[in-house]
Design an enzyme around this catalytic site. Structure first.
Site, PDB file in Angstrom:
ATOM      1  N   CYS A  34      35.984  94.380 -21.453  1.00 23.94           N
ATOM      2  CA  CYS A  34      35.398  94.812 -20.172  1.00 23.94           C
ATOM      3  C   CYS A  34      34.311  93.810 -19.754  1.00 23.94           C
ATOM      4  CB  CYS A  34      34.787  96.204 -20.328  1.00 23.94           C
ATOM      5  SG  CYS A  34      33.247  96.206 -21.273  1.00 23.94           S
ATOM      6  N   GLU A  51      34.001  95.169 -29.687  1.00 25.90           N
ATOM      7  CA  GLU A  51      33.737  93.732 -29.614  1.00 25.90           C
ATOM      8  C   GLU A  51      32.242  93.425 -29.505  1.00 25.90           C
ATOM      9  OE1 GLU A  51      35.343  95.780 -27.484  1.00 25.90           O
ATOM     10  OE2 GLU A  51      36.155  94.595 -25.818  1.00 25.90           O
ATOM     11  N   HIS A  83      30.855  99.250 -27.818  1.00 32.35           N
ATOM     12  CA  HIS A  83      32.249  98.809 -27.851  1.00 32.35           C
ATOM     13  C   HIS A  83      32.482  97.971 -29.109  1.00 32.35           C
ATOM     14  CE1 HIS A  83      32.601  99.094 -23.158  1.00 32.35           C
ATOM     15  NE2 HIS A  83      32.234 100.227 -23.727  1.00 32.35           N
ATOM     16  N   CYS A 105      31.413  93.281 -22.323  1.00 32.18           N
ATOM     17  CA  CYS A 105      31.784  92.490 -23.499  1.00 32.18           C
ATOM     18  C   CYS A 105      32.124  91.047 -23.122  1.00 32.18           C
ATOM     19  CB  CYS A 105      32.924  93.166 -24.240  1.00 32.18           C
ATOM     20  SG  CYS A 105      32.395  94.743 -24.955  1.00 32.18           S
TER      21      CYS A 105
END
Lengths: 145, 145
Positions: A77, A49, A47, A80
């Protein structure tokens, strides 16, 4: 947020769900930025981030990112948000809210849990419509393909 | 679990909080194993289960670990539970329960959240006392040091 949006647009061009992230230090200096790379890397944890947090951590050395801000186009999410807590990030700024998989303002609301020992300052909904529009356009194009 | 406990003991010898993890495929073949490396790497996300999941994913290729089992000596935190969901792991077996930072049977109880789109089979408390004893001994020694 402009740079995060640019990263999200770049991700979309690579066939990725358009999410982008930037890490800045307390002086506003950019330590790292990344777009979502789940498809490119075939790694469901890649992801934007998470990649940006890891890159900033690697670039700076030391253990934590307490003086840093993560700016990301979508509400993080659980993975993260867990990484944000682990890195003891100072501040989280995000664009679009994510009722489906968001873990900050939805679902587990991770930073409200007593078992989450670090809670960053959170500012949601920054350039929300632009961030959401990128995602909407991406999924509409995918559905029509 | 024996191999996970061995990894946890090795971690303790390196000055790490003793947590160990192993990933096996559907035939019981070990794809990866790791101990906690937070201090060694100065990386607060270098948890045993996260390292083992990433290594198994890298070793095997493909995107998901749906046919795999993660065996870990401690109940996973939010970061690791998020990674488990992202990798669509088939089964999680863990040793000691972790009321302080656990995110499976405590706190956010991530796999009970409707926003967590993948829920592995979960078996907790396997060789719980041995797993917990390792942690207790480590923290007692640290306190007395």
């Amino acid at each position: 947020m402009q740079r995060a949006l640019d990263e999200a647009r770049r991700a979309a061009l690579a066939g990725e769900v358009p999410v982008g992230a930037v890490i800045t230090d307390s002086t506003g200096n950019v330590l790292a930025s990344a777009g979502n790379e789940v498809e490119t890397r075939q790694d469901p944890t890649a992801h934007a981030e998470f990649l940006a947090l890891s890159a900033a951590h690697a670039a700076r050395g030391g253990k934590y990112l307490t003086d840093c801000t993560l700016t990301v186009t979508l509400e993080p999410c659980a993975l993260c948000a867990g990484a944000i807590a682990s890195f003891r990030l100072g501040r989280l700024v995000f664009g679009a809210y994510d009722p489906k998989t968001g873990a900050v303002e939805h679902g587990p609301r991770l930073f409200t849990q007593p078992t989450t020992h670090h809670k960053p300052e959170v500012i949601g909904g920054v350039r929300e419509q632009e961030s959401a529009a990128l995602l909407k356009a991406f999924f509409e194009a995918k559905r029509d393909a």
